[in-house]
Design an enzyme around this catalytic site. Structure first.
Site, PDB file in Angstrom:
ATOM      1  N   GLY A 104       0.827  -1.211   0.000  1.00  0.00           N
ATOM      2  CA  GLY A 104       0.000   0.000   0.000  1.00  0.00           C
ATOM      3  C   GLY A 104       0.858   1.256   0.000  1.00  0.00           C
ATOM      4  O   GLY A 104       0.479   2.286  -0.555  1.00  0.00           O
ATOM      5  N   GLU A 111      10.495  -4.685   0.634  1.00  0.00           N
ATOM      6  CA  GLU A 111       9.911  -5.362   1.800  1.00  0.00           C
ATOM      7  C   GLU A 111       9.963  -6.881   1.639  1.00  0.00           C
ATOM      8  O   GLU A 111      10.269  -7.615   2.582  1.00  0.00           O
ATOM      9  CB  GLU A 111       8.463  -4.903   2.012  1.00  0.00           C
ATOM     10  CG  GLU A 111       8.358  -3.474   2.488  1.00  0.00           C
ATOM     11  CD  GLU A 111       6.934  -2.951   2.536  1.00  0.00           C
ATOM     12  OE1 GLU A 111       6.697  -1.998   3.271  1.00  0.00           O
ATOM     13  OE2 GLU A 111       6.059  -3.490   1.834  1.00  0.00           O
TER      14      GLU A 111
HETATM   15  O1  5RP Z   1       3.202  -2.616   2.685  1.00  0.00           O
HETATM   16  C1  5RP Z   1       3.376  -1.537   3.160  1.00  0.00           C
HETATM   17  C2  5RP Z   1       4.148  -0.471   2.481  1.00  0.00           C
HETATM   18  O2  5RP Z   1       4.544  -0.847   1.199  1.00  0.00           O
HETATM   19  C3  5RP Z   1       2.819  -1.221   4.514  1.00  0.00           C
HETATM   20  O3  5RP Z   1       3.336  -2.122   5.427  1.00  0.00           O
HETATM   21  C4  5RP Z   1       1.329  -1.328   4.478  1.00  0.00           C
HETATM   22  O4  5RP Z   1       0.860  -0.454   3.459  1.00  0.00           O
HETATM   23  C5  5RP Z   1       0.703  -0.967   5.813  1.00  0.00           C
HETATM   24  O5  5RP Z   1       0.915   0.391   6.075  1.00  0.00           O
HETATM   25  P1  5RP Z   1       0.287   1.089   7.355  1.00  0.00           P
HETATM   26  O6  5RP Z   1       0.979   0.530   8.529  1.00  0.00           O
HETATM   27  O7  5RP Z   1       0.553   2.561   7.136  1.00  0.00           O
HETATM   28  O8  5RP Z   1      -1.197   0.786   7.349  1.00  0.00           O
END
Ligand code: 5RP
Length: 262
Positions: A104, A111
């Site tokens: 997201g 990651e």
């Molecule tokens: O995968 C990610 C980023 O690439 C994040 O871990 C995921 O979007 C969750 O984000 P948040 O802790 O702000 O909800």
């Protein structure tokens, strides 16, 4: 004076704090990306500065690298660290098998590389990210810019035979321009609503020329820590098959709620 965090931040904070129980002196730790992971980096910085904890952090994005440096967490590249003891990261969705959708924040490639290069991956999250079936959150797919429309068409074609409930694919934007990852790539978001067979989908997507990686994290996550705004967590461990409920001990000397800059 420390401000009281809002309920959403409190849930993120307690999951991050509990995940840091897995940290030991001397560890090499993958540092995730996103608002929940940012709480973990801040709390880890406190442990380094106040307790003299010695760790090396391997950030999963330029954003996290900057935050880690600001917080006093020593950082290294994965090339230097080579293999990690632990990665702590957030997620956009998780299911009962601890399969994840991530990306997201657009950092899914680093990651996934970092989490895969770790003995253990702990995901920090809250109950809103829990699903019976992955797919309500659009699945991010990182593609190289060259010929991306062709790659998008090939992805759309591959979805025809898949067990999914939606098939629209959109280019992620940052305001009016295409969103760029740290590698300069683009993100296509797949609006699938329900992914019937994540394993098959992941394999099919990664075989398409131009696709760099997809946001399905399968058989990578060991533990999910689900934080709640009342200061409690649920800890799910896929290896032991245990689910425990705990109250997180928030440190008296915790300065994390001062000058929060997300
Ligand atoms: O995968 C990610 C980023 O690439 C994040 O871990 C995921 O979007 C969750 O984000 P948040 O802790 O702000 O909800």
């Amino acid at each position: 004076m420390a401000a009281r965090p809002n309920p959403i931040d409190m849930a993120k904070y307690v999951s991050a704090r509990r995940a840091l129980d897995y940290v030991q002196d001397g560890m090499r730790i993958g540092l995730g990306t996103g608002s929940t992971a940012a709480w973990m980096v801040r709390a880890l910085g406190e442990m380094v500065r106040q307790d003299g904890l010695k760790v090396t952090g391997v950030p999963t994005s330029s954003r996290t690298a900057e935050l880690a440096r600001q917080c006093g967490v020593p950082v290294a590249t994965l090339e230097d660290a080579k293999w990690l003891d632990l990665t702590i990261d957030g997620a956009d969705e998780f299911d009962t098998d601890l399969s994840l959708v991530k990306g997201g924040g657009g950092a899914l490639l680093q990651e996934k590389i970092v989490a895969t290069a770790s003995d253990m991956m702990v995901v920090i999250t809250d109950a809103s990210k829990q699903v019976d079936h992955l797919g309500a959150f659009p699945l991010p797919v990182e593609v190289i810019p060259f010929g991306w429309q062709t790659t998008k068409a090939l992805i759309e074609e591959s979805l025809i035979g898949m067990d999914v409930a939606g098939r629209s694919v959109t280019l992620r934007l940052n305001r009016d321009a295409p969103f760029r990852t740290d590698e300069g790539n683009l993100i296509l978001d797949l609006h699938l609503r329900r992914i019937g067979n994540p394993r098959q989908l992941s394999l099919v997507l990664n075989q398409i020329p131009g696709v760099v990686e997809n946001g399905l994290f399968l058989d990578i996550c060991d533990v999910v820590v689900v934080g709640a705004s009342d200061g409690t967590v649920e800890v799910r461990d896929i290896n032991t098959g245990t689910v425990t409920h705990e109250t997180v001990d928030i440190r008296e000397d915790d300065n994390l709620f001062v000058d929060i800059a997300d």
